[in-house]
Every structure is written in C-alpha cells, then in structure tokens.
Scaffold this motif. Structure first.
Motif, PDB file in Angstrom:
ATOM      1  N   LEU A  30      -4.070   2.144   4.298  1.00 14.97           N
ATOM      2  CA  LEU A  30      -4.761   1.367   3.263  1.00 14.97           C
ATOM      3  C   LEU A  30      -4.462  -0.108   3.501  1.00 14.97           C
ATOM      4  N   PRO A  49       0.828  -1.201   0.000  1.00 15.01           N
ATOM      5  CA  PRO A  49       0.000   0.000   0.000  1.00 15.01           C
ATOM      6  C   PRO A  49       0.869   1.259   0.000  1.00 15.01           C
ATOM      7  N   THR A 106      -9.023   0.644  -5.404  1.00 19.22           N
ATOM      8  CA  THR A 106      -7.569   0.753  -5.401  1.00 19.22           C
ATOM      9  C   THR A 106      -7.091   1.109  -6.802  1.00 19.22           C
ATOM     10  N   THR A 155     -16.346   1.734   3.330  1.00 21.53           N
ATOM     11  CA  THR A 155     -15.820   1.866   1.961  1.00 21.53           C
ATOM     12  C   THR A 155     -16.768   2.625   1.037  1.00 21.53           C
ATOM     13  N   PHE A 210      -5.235   4.535  -3.467  1.00 22.03           N
ATOM     14  CA  PHE A 210      -6.683   4.413  -3.436  1.00 22.03           C
ATOM     15  C   PHE A 210      -7.341   5.686  -3.947  1.00 22.03           C
ATOM     16  N   LEU A 222      -9.815   1.300   4.347  1.00 17.44           N
ATOM     17  CA  LEU A 222      -8.965   2.223   5.087  1.00 17.44           C
ATOM     18  C   LEU A 222      -9.165   1.991   6.577  1.00 17.44           C
TER      19      LEU A 222
END
Length: 131
Positions: free
Chosen positions: A11, A6, A110, A53, A125, A19
């Motif tokens: 992330l 990441p 992502t 998310t 992201f 996250l």
C-alpha cells in the motif's frame, strides 16, 4: 501532521494512494507478496507495477462471526483491478445483499487501523462503491 504508515508494504500512501504488485517479467502474473519464483511459469524476474485503483467486485461474503474485537458484519471480497485480483474488505456501504452485489464498481480507499502511543497512525485499505 501525524506520521502515517501503511499496514501492508504494497500500500503506497504518498500522492494518490494505490497498491503495487510484483509482476513476473516472463508471463505477467502478479503477486502482492515477495516471490523467489513465479507460481504460474517459474520465472525468476519481477518488476514492481502499480495496480489500478478502480475495480469490479467478483466475489464476496458477508462475515458475521470474527475474532473478539472485530466488528461484524463486514464484507470480504475479491476485486478485479484491471486483471489483478485483490482480496479486501468492501467498506463504506451496509454489509447486506441489498447494497453489495457481484459486478459492482468499486474504488480503492484507505482506512485508519489504529494509532500507537507515539501518535503514528497505521493505515489499511479497502474498496468502496464507485458511485
């Protein structure tokens, strides 16, 4: 499969990408960076929590000038994810006011950032339209 890392430490790529934030145990304020004390209440205890998310675009700007090598235009925004403000680019949609609007529903996604000489992929992201 090649190794993936990441781009930022908050992330999480394992499982369903998401996250994480540091949440103050005294007042519930959330921060993505490490803190010694809460900026809202001065509390000193934090717990790591998952950030939803799905979110809603609260503010944005269309960036048309950037550092050399950064493709423009792109959309930089503030996304409300269940009460947690996340600053991120809005991706996978044209960067114009006909396609991006305050209040639009978004979901975390992502994005590949680059691959090093050993084949390790850096992953960032952004948020894309939910529909």
């Amino acid at each position: 499969m090649s190794a993936r890392v990441p781009l930022v430490d908050y992330l999480v790529l394992a499982g369903d990408p998401h996250l994480t934030a540091h949440e103050c145990t005294a007042c519930g304020a959330r921060f993505f960076d490490r803190r010694n004390a809460c900026a809202a209440c001065e509390g000193e205890q934090f717990r790591q929590v998952d950030v939803p998310t799905d979110g809603e675009l609260r503010a944005f700007t269309i960036v048309s000038f950037a550092a050399p090598g950064v493709p423009v235009p792109f959309v930089a925004g503030v996304v409300d994810c269940g009460g947690t403000s996340v600053r991120a680019n809005v991706v996978n949609t044209p960067a114009d006011p006909e396609h991006v609007r305050v209040g639009m529903k978004l979901r975390l996604t992502t994005v590949p950032v680059g691959v090093d000489a050993d084949g390790v992929e850096a992953v960032g992201f952004g948020f894309e339209p939910a529909s």
